[in-house]
Design an enzyme around this catalytic site. Structure first.
Site, PDB file in Angstrom:
ATOM      1  N   GLU A 128       0.820  -1.221   0.000  1.00 18.61           N
ATOM      2  CA  GLU A 128       0.000   0.000   0.000  1.00 18.61           C
ATOM      3  C   GLU A 128       0.851   1.268   0.000  1.00 18.61           C
ATOM      4  O   GLU A 128       0.816   2.070   0.951  1.00 18.61           O
ATOM      5  CB  GLU A 128      -0.949  -0.001   1.198  1.00 18.61           C
ATOM      6  N   GLU A 143      -6.609  -7.785  -0.305  1.00 23.01           N
ATOM      7  CA  GLU A 143      -7.031  -7.674   1.096  1.00 23.01           C
ATOM      8  C   GLU A 143      -8.493  -7.262   1.174  1.00 23.01           C
ATOM      9  O   GLU A 143      -8.915  -6.331   0.486  1.00 23.01           O
ATOM     10  CB  GLU A 143      -6.238  -6.575   1.830  1.00 23.01           C
TER      11      GLU A 143
HETATM   12  C1  GAL Z   1      -4.283  -2.365   5.029  1.00 17.71           C
HETATM   13  C2  GAL Z   1      -2.868  -2.897   5.219  1.00 17.71           C
HETATM   14  C3  GAL Z   1      -2.830  -4.134   6.086  1.00 17.71           C
HETATM   15  C4  GAL Z   1      -3.707  -3.947   7.279  1.00 17.71           C
HETATM   16  C5  GAL Z   1      -5.106  -3.627   6.837  1.00 17.71           C
HETATM   17  C6  GAL Z   1      -6.077  -3.469   7.966  1.00 17.71           C
HETATM   18  O1  GAL Z   1      -4.245  -0.988   4.848  1.00 17.71           O
HETATM   19  O2  GAL Z   1      -2.269  -3.189   3.982  1.00 17.71           O
HETATM   20  O3  GAL Z   1      -1.497  -4.375   6.462  1.00 17.71           O
HETATM   21  O4  GAL Z   1      -3.190  -2.917   8.061  1.00 17.71           O
HETATM   22  O5  GAL Z   1      -5.094  -2.433   6.133  1.00 17.71           O
HETATM   23  O6  GAL Z   1      -7.354  -3.088   7.525  1.00 17.71           O
END
Ligand code: GAL
Ligand code: ZN
Length: 753
Positions: A181, A336
Site C-alpha cells: 500500500e 485484502e
Molecule cells: C491495510 C494494510 C494491512 C492492514 C489492513 C487493515 O491498509 O495493507 O497491512 O493494516 O489495512 O485493515
C-alpha cells in the site's frame, strides 16, 4: 522585467517523465495463467512470526480446512530478515515457504520493504519522513520512511535482491508482492532530501527556471524564482499555495513512490520470472494507478467497504470495475479485505451474516480471480489486535470461521469463471491528474478528494443494473455506447478526439462539470471552459456558481432576530446560500421519464454547484451548419433554490452528432433522482440495457463471459425469473424461477442465451 518570458507553449510541453519498467500492456496474461490456478486464489496475509510453532502447525491444518491456496508472506518481516544492517537471516522464511509448499499452499512473497527496522530510524534518522510543518515522524508504527531517502532506497533494493536470489526460483513462490500500500500513511514527505529530489524532478521537467516561472505563473504574488535552487516543496505557508506548484508536487510525490516500486520490480525481473504486483487501494487519491499498472503483471487491490454503509456493495462494484480497468480489462486479484470488522474506524461494524461470501462473489463478478483477506490469523498484540482475521481470537468456534470455510468452498467451484471477461457497453472516464488539479485549485468548487463525481455517476449506472468499465482519459472509446466524463477538470484534447470518434459512431457522450477548466499545467482555459470539448458539446461554460450550503435563515448573519431591525440587509436575497437548485425539464422525453418514475413525478434537482453556460451557435455557412447541429436544452434552471439567478438558462444540453450519436452536457451537480432520470433517457438513446432487466430490489446482476452472477444484497429473499442454467455453487439446475435468500448469490452457467 529583466529576462524575456518564454512562450507559454514552450512551458506547456514539459518533458515526459513516465517510462514504465516493462511494457506489460502487451504481454500481460490473466492472473490464473500466471499463477497456475484452477480455481480462484483464496487466502490472506500470513504473519507467522507473531506466533509459535504449535500455532503454525495448526495454521496448516486450518488452511486446508478453509481451502486456502495462496498466502501473502513477509509483508512486515524486514526486522526479522535483516536484524542488523546488512546481516540477513532468511532461513526461517525459506523453511516456511517449503512447509507451505508441501501443504499445497502457494506463496505471494513480499519484498518486505513496507516498514523498515528500528536500526534504520536510529542509525539513519534522516530516513524518517517529515510533515509539512517540519516534524520528523517517529518509529513505532509503520511506513516510517522518506521516499527519497538514499538509505531506504539502498537497503530496500538490497533486501529485494537477496530475496529474489534466494527464493526467486523456489517452486513454492508464485508471485512477488512489492512493498505494501504505497503512500497509505506517508504519501508525501517535506524533508530536505525530498526538497532536493523535487528540484531535480522539476529540472528534468522544465529544463530551466524561466520555463518553470512561466508554467507556474510566478508573476502572480511576486513568486518569480531566479534559480531552481530556490524552489521548495509546498510546505506550510502563510496562505494559499500556488496551484501549479501543488499539482507538480502531487505528480512528484506519485513519481517518488512509484520509482520505489519500479526499482524493486526491476530487480525482481532480473532474478526471477514470477509475476509482480503491489496492492492498490481502490481510487486512493495520491497515486495515479493508471501509471502504476503499466509496471505490474497483476493488478491487485485492498478494499474495506463499511458494512454499516448501505452503499458498501457499490464500493465493491466501483473498486472492482476500476481494478479491471487498471488491468486493461483483464482479471485482477483482491489482495485484502476484512473477514469481518476492521479496527480503524470510529465504529467497526462486523460483516453481516453471509456478507463475506456475497461480497467475495461480487468481487469475482466484477473481475477478481482471487480473494485474499487481511489477515489469516487475527493478531493478539499490536495495533491490529481487534481487526478481524480468518482465524479469529475465538478460534474455530465462531461465525467468522464458518463463513471463511463456506467462502473457500464456494470459490473452489468457480474454476469456470477464471479468465472470463466482463463486457460493458458503458464507460466512466477517470483521471487522477484531473483530481489532483481540482484539489490543487483554490476554488471554483469543492468536490472532495476521491472522485466523488465519477463515483456518483458510476453508482447511478450500478443501481440501474448497467455493467460499466472505468477507463483512463487516453483510452480509445469507440465500441462503448455510453461514455460518461464526470469532472475531468483538465482539458484533455486527446479525450475530446476519442469522444468525437465514439459519438460519430452513435455513442451517447455525457460530460458533467466541472470539466475542462484548466490545462495540464493548472492554467485556466480561456474563452469558456470545456476547452477542446466545446465543438463536440456545442456549449461553453462561462461561469461557476457554487452554492455555499447550510447557513442560517438570514444567510451569513445567523442572528435570527436581526431581521426585525436590519432594514437594509433583510431585503437582500441570497440564492447562493441554498444547498440545492431546481431544474425544469424541457421537451417531452425527459418529462415522460419523470412521469414514469412516480406520481407525482419527482422534480429535477441539483446541489453543491451550478454553471452558467452558453450554447454555441452552429457555424454560419450552410455546409458547415449541416454537419454541425447546435445543442438544445434538455433542462433549464428554474427559479427555485440556488440557481435562481440562472433561471431559464440551460442546465442540461444535448447536441445530436452523426446519425444517432449525441453529446450531453450537465452543468449542475445532479442529485441521485435527477441522474437516474437523465440516464434513463440517455440509455434509451444508447440502447444500453441492464445486465438483467426488472430485477427486484437489492439484486445485482453481472456477467463474466457466459456466467451470470445474481447477488442479493438485500435483507429479503428475492425471486428472479427467466434464469436457465446450472448454479456453479450448488450444482443445482435452474429452470426459470429462482429464489435468492437474503445476502446470498447464484453463479449460473447459462445454457440458453
Ligand atoms: C491495510 C494494510 C494491512 C492492514 C489492513 C487493515 O491498509 O495493507 O497491512 O493494516 O489495512 O485493515
Ligand atoms: Zn523526504
Amino acid at each position: 522585467m529583466t529576462s524575456p518570458a518564454p512562450s507559454a507553449s514552450a512551458a506547456s510541453t514539459p518533458q515526459p517523465e513516465h517510462t514504465p519498467v516493462f511494457d506489460t500492456a502487451a504481454r500481460r496474461s490473466a492472473p490464473h495463467e500466471l499463477l497456475g490456478l484452477t480455481s480462484p486464489a483464496y487466502g490472506g496475509d500470513y504473519n507467522p512470526e507473531q506466533w509459535d510453532e504449535a500455532t503454525l502447525a495448526e495454521d496448516l491444518e486450518l488452511m486446508a480446512e478453509a481451502g486456502v491456496n495462496l498466502v501473502s508472506l513477509g509483508i512486515f518481516s524486514w526486522a526479522r530478515l535483516e536484524p542488523r544492517e546488512g546481516t540477513y537471516e532468511l532461513d526461517w522464511l525459506v523453511e516456511l515457504v517449503g512447509r507451505l509448499h508441501d501443504a499445497g499452499i502457494a506463496v505471494d512473497l513480499a519484498t518486505a520493504t513496507a516498514s523498515p527496522p528500528a536500526w534504520m530510524a536510529t542509525d539513519h534518522p534522516e530516513s524518517l519522513p517529515m510533515t509539512a510543518d517540519g516534524v520528523r515522524l517517529g518509529l513505532g508504527s509503520r511506513q516510517q520512511y522518506c521516499p527519497s531517502s538514499t538509505v531506504y532506497r539502498e537497503r530496500s533494493t538490497a533486501l529485494t535482491r537477496v530475496l529474489a536470489e534466494r527464493l526467486g526460483e523456489h517452486p513454492g513462490v508464485v508471485m512477488w508482492h512489492i512493498g505494501n500500500e504505497y503512500g497509505c500513511h506517508t504519501a508525501e514527505c517535506f524533508c530536505p532530501a525530498c526538497a532536493q529530489a523535487f528540484r531535480a524532478w522539476l529540472a528534468g521537467r522544465y529544463g530551466d527556471v524561466e520555463r518553470l516561472n512561466a508554467a507556474w505563473g510566478t508573476d502572480f504574488w511576486s513568486q518569480r524564482y531566479t534559480s531552481l535552487e530556490q524552489v521548495t516543496p509546498p510546505a506550510a505557508m502563510p496562505t494559499f499555495h500556488n496551484p501549479a506548484q501543488l499539482l507538480d508536487w502531487r505528480r512528484f510525490c506519485d513519481h517518488q513512490l512509484r520509482s520505489l516500486m519500479e526499482a524493486e520490480a526491476r530487480i525482481l525481473r532480473e532474478h526471477s520470472n514470477l509475476p509482480v504486483t503491489t496492492n492498490f487501494m481502490g481510487d486512493f487519491p495520491a497515486t495515479d494507478y493508471w501509471r502504476w499498472a503499466d509496471s505490474l503483471d497483476i493488478v491487485s487491490d485492498d478494499s474495506y467497504p463499511d458494512p454499516a454503509d448501505p452503499a458498501a456493495a457499490h464500493e465493491v462494484a466501483w473498486a472492482g470495475d476500476l481494478m479491471r480497468g487498471l488491468a486493461g480489462g483483464r482479471p485482477w486479484i483482491l489482495m485484502e479485505q476484512a473477514p469481518s470488522a476492521v479496527q480503524w474506524r470510529g465504529r467497526n461494524s462486523p460483516k453481516r451474516p453471509g456478507q463475506l461470501l456475497l461480497w467475495s462473489l461480487a468481487r469475482v463478478a466484477h473481475g477478481a480471480d482471487g480473494i485474499l483477506q487481511f489477515q489469516w490469523r487475527q493478531s493478539r498484540q499490536g495495533a491490529e489486535t481487534f481487526h478481524s482475521g480468518m482465524v479469529p481470537h475465538a478460534g474455530r468456534a465462531s461465525r467468522t470461521w464458518d463463513e471463511v470455510v463456506a467462502t473457500g468452498r464456494a470459490l473452489k467451484r468457480l474454476g469456470p469463471v477464471l479468465g472470463e471477461p466482463v463486457r460493458a457497453e458503458a464507460a466512466v472516464v477517470l483521471d487522477w491528474e484531473s483530481q489532483w488539479a481540482m484539489s490543487s485549485a483554490i476554488g471554483p468548487v469543492e468536490l472532495g478528494e476521491r472522485f466523488e463525481a465519477a463515483r456518483a455517476w458510476h453508482r447511478s449506472l450500478w443501481e440501474t443494473g448497467i455493467a460499466t468499465d472505468v477507463v483512463p482519459v487516453g483510452a480509445e472509446l469507440t465500441g462503448y455506447r455510453l461514455i460518461i466524463v464526470p469532472a475531468v477538470f483538465i482539458d484533455r484534447p486527446e479525450l475530446a478526439r476519442h469522444l468525437e470518434q465514439a459519438a460519430a459512431v452513435d455513442a451517447q457522450v455525457v460530460v458533467a462539470g466541472p470539466t475542462g477548466v484548466v490545462d495540464a499545467g493548472a492554467e485556466a482555459v480561456l474563452g469558456g471552459y470545456l476547452g477542446s470539448l466545446r465543438p463536440l458539446l456545442g456549449v461553453r461554460v462561462t461561469d461557476h456558481a457554487a452554492l455555499s450550503g447550510p447557513v442560517g435563515p438570514e444567510g451569513f448573519n445567523n442572528d435570527s432576530r436581526g431581521v426585525l431591525v436590519n432594514r437594509l440587509s433583510r431585503a437582500v436575497g441570497t440564492p447562493a446560500a441554498e444547498t440545492w437548485t431546481g431544474l425544469e425539464p424541457i421537451g417531452e422525453p425527459l418529462r415522460r421519464v419523470l412521469d414514469r418514475m412516480g406520481s407525482p413525478a419527482p422534480e429535477l434537482r441539483a446541489g453543491g454547484w451550478a454553471e452558467e453556460i452558453r450554447v454555441d451557435e452552429a457555424p454560419g455557412d450552410a455546409e458547415a451548419a449541416q454537419s454541425r447541429e447546435s445543442a438544445e436544452a434538455v433542462a433549464v434552471f428554474d427559479d427555485r433554490g440556488g440557481g435562481a439567478d440562472l433561471a431559464g438558462r440551460p442546465a442540461i444540453t444535448r447536441r445530436a452528432v452523426g446519425s444517432a450519436g449525441a453529446a450531453w452536457y450537465v452543468a449542475a451537480d445532479l442529485d441521485a433522482v435527477s441522474r437516474a432520470a437523465l440516464l434513463t433517457l440517455v440509455c434509451a438513446h444508447a440502447r444500453v440495457r441492464p445486465v438483467v432487466a426488472d430485477l427486484p430490489d437489492g439484486v445485482e446482476a453481472q456477467r463474466r463471459g457466459e456466467i451470470l452472477f445474481l447477488l442479493n444484497h438485500g435483507d429479503r429473499a428475492a425471486e428472479v425469473t427467466g434464469i436457465v442454467g446450472t448454479d456453479l455453487l450448488t450444482g443445482q439446475v435452474c429452470t426459470g424461477h429462482v429464489v435468492l435468500a437474503p445476502r446470498s448469490a447464484l453463479v449460473v452457467r447459462e445454457n440458453t442465451r
